[in-house]
Design a protein around this motif. Structure first.
Motif, PDB file in Angstrom:
ATOM      1  N   LEU A  42      46.386  27.858  97.400  1.00  0.00           N
ATOM      2  CA  LEU A  42      47.212  27.948  96.197  1.00  0.00           C
ATOM      3  C   LEU A  42      47.830  26.590  95.862  1.00  0.00           C
ATOM      4  CD1 LEU A  42      49.009  31.350  96.903  1.00  0.00           C
ATOM      5  CD2 LEU A  42      47.114  30.927  95.334  1.00  0.00           C
ATOM      6  N   ASP A  43      48.267  25.863  96.886  1.00  0.00           N
ATOM      7  CA  ASP A  43      48.851  24.536  96.666  1.00  0.00           C
ATOM      8  C   ASP A  43      47.831  23.590  96.033  1.00  0.00           C
ATOM      9  OD1 ASP A  43      51.095  22.502  97.338  1.00  0.00           O
ATOM     10  OD2 ASP A  43      49.302  21.589  98.222  1.00  0.00           O
ATOM     11  N   ARG A  44      46.578  23.766  96.378  1.00  0.00           N
ATOM     12  CA  ARG A  44      45.510  22.914  95.837  1.00  0.00           C
ATOM     13  C   ARG A  44      45.016  23.399  94.478  1.00  0.00           C
ATOM     14  NH1 ARG A  44      41.289  23.488 100.194  1.00  0.00           N
ATOM     15  NH2 ARG A  44      40.006  22.390  98.663  1.00  0.00           N
ATOM     16  N   GLY A  45      45.640  24.465  93.941  1.00  0.00           N
ATOM     17  CA  GLY A  45      45.305  24.917  92.598  1.00  0.00           C
ATOM     18  C   GLY A  45      44.236  25.982  92.514  1.00  0.00           C
ATOM     19  N   MET A  46      43.856  26.586  93.641  1.00  0.00           N
ATOM     20  CA  MET A  46      42.853  27.653  93.613  1.00  0.00           C
ATOM     21  C   MET A  46      43.417  28.909  92.963  1.00  0.00           C
ATOM     22  SD  MET A  46      41.035  27.646  97.362  1.00  0.00           S
ATOM     23  CE  MET A  46      40.058  26.264  97.934  1.00  0.00           C
ATOM     24  N   MET A  54      50.770  18.059  95.649  1.00  0.00           N
ATOM     25  CA  MET A  54      51.904  18.899  96.011  1.00  0.00           C
ATOM     26  C   MET A  54      52.016  18.993  97.536  1.00  0.00           C
ATOM     27  SD  MET A  54      53.199  19.793  93.072  1.00  0.00           S
ATOM     28  CE  MET A  54      52.696  18.153  92.517  1.00  0.00           C
ATOM     29  N   SER A  55      53.124  19.555  98.024  1.00  0.00           N
ATOM     30  CA  SER A  55      53.371  19.647  99.459  1.00  0.00           C
ATOM     31  C   SER A  55      53.817  21.048  99.846  1.00  0.00           C
ATOM     32  CB  SER A  55      54.458  18.644  99.873  1.00  0.00           C
ATOM     33  OG  SER A  55      54.072  17.313  99.580  1.00  0.00           O
ATOM     34  N   VAL A  56      53.502  21.419 101.100  1.00  0.00           N
ATOM     35  CA  VAL A  56      53.961  22.676 101.673  1.00  0.00           C
ATOM     36  C   VAL A  56      54.979  22.342 102.762  1.00  0.00           C
ATOM     37  CG1 VAL A  56      53.330  24.779 102.904  1.00  0.00           C
ATOM     38  CG2 VAL A  56      51.757  23.804 101.203  1.00  0.00           C
ATOM     39  N   PHE A  57      56.241  22.668 102.512  1.00  0.00           N
ATOM     40  CA  PHE A  57      57.304  22.494 103.501  1.00  0.00           C
ATOM     41  C   PHE A  57      57.379  23.783 104.315  1.00  0.00           C
ATOM     42  CE2 PHE A  57      58.216  19.417 100.294  1.00  0.00           C
ATOM     43  CZ  PHE A  57      58.879  18.375 100.928  1.00  0.00           C
ATOM     44  N   ASN A  58      57.238  23.661 105.623  1.00  0.00           N
ATOM     45  CA  ASN A  58      57.175  24.846 106.470  1.00  0.00           C
ATOM     46  C   ASN A  58      58.330  24.849 107.465  1.00  0.00           C
ATOM     47  OD1 ASN A  58      56.438  27.088 107.951  1.00  0.00           O
ATOM     48  ND2 ASN A  58      54.770  26.059 109.029  1.00  0.00           N
ATOM     49  N   LEU A  59      59.314  25.723 107.233  1.00  0.00           N
ATOM     50  CA  LEU A  59      60.369  25.943 108.213  1.00  0.00           C
ATOM     51  C   LEU A  59      59.803  26.890 109.254  1.00  0.00           C
ATOM     52  CD1 LEU A  59      63.272  25.877 109.336  1.00  0.00           C
ATOM     53  CD2 LEU A  59      63.819  27.741 107.737  1.00  0.00           C
ATOM     54  N   ALA A 113      47.321  21.981 107.012  1.00  0.00           N
ATOM     55  CA  ALA A 113      46.763  20.633 107.075  1.00  0.00           C
ATOM     56  C   ALA A 113      45.241  20.665 107.160  1.00  0.00           C
ATOM     57  CB  ALA A 113      47.350  19.888 108.272  1.00  0.00           C
ATOM     58  N   ARG A 114      44.701  21.598 107.942  1.00  0.00           N
ATOM     59  CA  ARG A 114      43.248  21.667 108.107  1.00  0.00           C
ATOM     60  C   ARG A 114      42.562  22.245 106.885  1.00  0.00           C
ATOM     61  NH1 ARG A 114      42.424  22.843 114.622  1.00  0.00           N
ATOM     62  NH2 ARG A 114      42.732  20.639 115.166  1.00  0.00           N
ATOM     63  N   ALA A 115      43.349  22.874 106.026  1.00  0.00           N
ATOM     64  CA  ALA A 115      42.807  23.356 104.752  1.00  0.00           C
ATOM     65  C   ALA A 115      42.984  22.315 103.654  1.00  0.00           C
ATOM     66  CB  ALA A 115      43.488  24.662 104.359  1.00  0.00           C
ATOM     67  N   ALA A 116      43.305  21.092 104.040  1.00  0.00           N
ATOM     68  CA  ALA A 116      43.341  19.939 103.135  1.00  0.00           C
ATOM     69  C   ALA A 116      44.541  19.915 102.201  1.00  0.00           C
ATOM     70  CB  ALA A 116      42.047  19.835 102.333  1.00  0.00           C
ATOM     71  N   ALA A 117      45.661  20.513 102.620  1.00  0.00           N
ATOM     72  CA  ALA A 117      46.912  20.389 101.877  1.00  0.00           C
ATOM     73  C   ALA A 117      47.901  19.584 102.727  1.00  0.00           C
ATOM     74  CB  ALA A 117      47.483  21.759 101.541  1.00  0.00           C
ATOM     75  N   ARG A 118      48.960  19.099 102.091  1.00  0.00           N
ATOM     76  CA  ARG A 118      49.957  18.323 102.814  1.00  0.00           C
ATOM     77  C   ARG A 118      50.985  19.266 103.434  1.00  0.00           C
ATOM     78  NH1 ARG A 118      54.832  14.439 100.742  1.00  0.00           N
ATOM     79  NH2 ARG A 118      55.203  13.367 102.722  1.00  0.00           N
ATOM     80  N   ALA A 119      51.083  19.255 104.760  1.00  0.00           N
ATOM     81  CA  ALA A 119      52.011  20.109 105.492  1.00  0.00           C
ATOM     82  C   ALA A 119      53.156  19.274 106.052  1.00  0.00           C
ATOM     83  CB  ALA A 119      51.294  20.818 106.636  1.00  0.00           C
ATOM     84  N   ILE A 120      54.382  19.657 105.701  1.00  0.00           N
ATOM     85  CA  ILE A 120      55.586  18.983 106.206  1.00  0.00           C
ATOM     86  C   ILE A 120      56.360  20.012 107.015  1.00  0.00           C
ATOM     87  CG2 ILE A 120      57.711  17.775 105.592  1.00  0.00           C
ATOM     88  CD1 ILE A 120      56.339  17.055 102.920  1.00  0.00           C
ATOM     89  N   HIS A 121      56.461  19.789 108.312  1.00  0.00           N
ATOM     90  CA  HIS A 121      57.070  20.789 109.192  1.00  0.00           C
ATOM     91  C   HIS A 121      58.564  20.524 109.364  1.00  0.00           C
ATOM     92  CE1 HIS A 121      56.399  24.053 112.155  1.00  0.00           C
ATOM     93  NE2 HIS A 121      57.568  23.623 112.601  1.00  0.00           N
ATOM     94  N   GLY A 141      56.810  22.611  91.984  1.00  0.00           N
ATOM     95  CA  GLY A 141      55.386  22.491  92.301  1.00  0.00           C
ATOM     96  C   GLY A 141      55.107  22.511  93.783  1.00  0.00           C
ATOM     97  N   ASP A 142      56.122  22.191  94.594  1.00  0.00           N
ATOM     98  CA  ASP A 142      55.981  22.269  96.040  1.00  0.00           C
ATOM     99  C   ASP A 142      56.235  23.705  96.508  1.00  0.00           C
ATOM    100  OD1 ASP A 142      55.418  19.559  96.314  1.00  0.00           O
ATOM    101  OD2 ASP A 142      57.519  19.014  96.589  1.00  0.00           O
ATOM    102  N   THR A 143      55.934  23.957  97.786  1.00  0.00           N
ATOM    103  CA  THR A 143      56.059  25.298  98.362  1.00  0.00           C
ATOM    104  C   THR A 143      56.923  25.246  99.606  1.00  0.00           C
ATOM    105  OG1 THR A 143      53.869  25.968  97.566  1.00  0.00           O
ATOM    106  CG2 THR A 143      54.780  27.215  99.420  1.00  0.00           C
ATOM    107  N   LEU A 144      57.769  26.258  99.790  1.00  0.00           N
ATOM    108  CA  LEU A 144      58.451  26.478 101.069  1.00  0.00           C
ATOM    109  C   LEU A 144      57.825  27.695 101.717  1.00  0.00           C
ATOM    110  CD1 LEU A 144      60.724  25.965 103.174  1.00  0.00           C
ATOM    111  CD2 LEU A 144      62.075  27.653 101.899  1.00  0.00           C
ATOM    112  N   LEU A 145      57.394  27.531 102.965  1.00  0.00           N
ATOM    113  CA  LEU A 145      56.825  28.614 103.762  1.00  0.00           C
ATOM    114  C   LEU A 145      57.788  28.904 104.910  1.00  0.00           C
ATOM    115  CD1 LEU A 145      54.459  30.456 104.656  1.00  0.00           C
ATOM    116  CD2 LEU A 145      53.426  28.434 105.729  1.00  0.00           C
ATOM    117  N   ILE A 146      58.111  30.173 105.133  1.00  0.00           N
ATOM    118  CA  ILE A 146      59.025  30.561 106.208  1.00  0.00           C
ATOM    119  C   ILE A 146      58.495  31.803 106.922  1.00  0.00           C
ATOM    120  CG2 ILE A 146      61.205  29.564 105.385  1.00  0.00           C
ATOM    121  CD1 ILE A 146      61.779  32.083 103.889  1.00  0.00           C
ATOM    122  N   GLN A 147      58.891  31.937 108.202  1.00  0.00           N
ATOM    123  CA  GLN A 147      58.572  33.112 108.998  1.00  0.00           C
ATOM    124  C   GLN A 147      59.864  33.584 109.666  1.00  0.00           C
ATOM    125  OE1 GLN A 147      57.270  29.993 110.534  1.00  0.00           O
ATOM    126  NE2 GLN A 147      56.017  29.769 108.689  1.00  0.00           N
TER     127      GLN A 147
END
Length: 292
Positions: free
Chosen positions: A250-254, A1-6, A48-56, A129-135
């Protein structure tokens, strides 16, 4: 899965000071340094450093090419970071006191010039299954949240810097809300609602040295995760590191509690370091530190 971060991308200017300046006070800095930062960039690096795919998803000016290069070096997918001609990359002036506390002044720059077309182009690659992260350091958050919900993504909203209207507008799309104690108090005062009455299924409140609280609104339970005792030298970016690690877990299934414990360890290690995105720990750093 991927984390898309706006998210925002800032040039961080650090000033070491003996104490946080009082109103009207002129204070001489004892050290100066510059690095990569912005809540968005920090969270992408943490993911990314937590071993998930980060797409900025973001934007810089021509002066910010080095920021994009550094994000790439740290394992972030930077294909959806636009370079805007004539724009100025966002920046932050950060005063860090000897006790680790900080004061930050932000200029948004190109972080406030992201178009819906840029967001849509990036999210066209996303799916269930993917995630959008926003601030709150960019524009376009509500539009992005609506797009993500339509695509079946998990929507995570880190409500900083705090803005009551944005919280209200995004609440109907968000699955997770992450905020600190001060922001939680501001939210209650501004909206006249308890955190469990926002219509968001999961709320995480970070409490510094007291750890964090997870409100499982859907399940009707509350879980406290204690902090890891460390001696802080710089609290800048610790909350962003916590959030990035939480979402990556969470993206990695924890399970949620396991992801919270990992995020707590990452945030604790972060406050023992000077800097922001450039010093966010990776999983090996956390393992080697053997934090309780």
């Amino acid at each position: 899965m991927s984390v898309f971060n706006l998210g925002s991308i800032n040039v961080d200017n650090f000033y070491r000071v003996p104490h946080i300046p009082a109103p009207g006070e002129t204070l001489a800095a004892t050290e100066f340094s510059r690095g990569l930062g912005g809540k968005g960039a920090n969270m992408s690096v943490a993911v990314a450093r937590a071993a998930a795919r980060a797409i900025h998803i973001g934007a810089v000016g021509a002066d910010g090419a080095w920021c994009v290069e550094r994000l790439t070096e740290y394992g972030v997918d930077t294909r959806h970071i636009a370079t805007l001609a004539g724009g100025q990359t966002g920046h932050a002036n950060i005063a860090v006191a000897d006790d680790g506390e900080n004061q930050i002044v932000i200029f948004g720059g190109t972080n406030q010039q992201i178009t819906d077309a840029m967001i849509g182009g990036a999210l066209s690659e996303a799916g269930p299954g993917d995630t959008l992260l926003i601030q709150n350091e960019t524009n376009g958050q509500v539009a992005a949240a609506a797009m993500a919900r339509d695509l079946g993504l998990r929507v995570v909203y880190a409500a900083a810097p705090f803005d009551a209207k944005t919280v209200s507008d995004i609440a109907e799309y968000a699955d997770f809300l992450v905020l600190n104690e001060v922001e939680a108090q501001q939210l209650r005062a501004a909206l006249g609602k308890d955190l469990t009455a926002l219509g968001i299924d999961n709320v995480v409140v970070t409490m510094g040295g007291d750890g964090s609280r997870w409100l499982d609104v859907a399940g009707g339970s509350e879980t406290h995760v204690p902090a890891v005792p460390v001696t802080p030298v710089d609290t800048t970016g610790a909350g962003d590191t916590f959030t990035g690690y939480l979402i990556a877990g969470l993206d990695r299934g924890m399970p949620m509690e396991q992801a919270l414990r990992l995020a707590t360890q990452a945030g604790a290690l972060m406050v023992t370091r000077h800097g922001t995105a450039d010093v966010i720990p990776d999983l090996k750093d956390i393992e080697d530190a053997r934090l309780a």
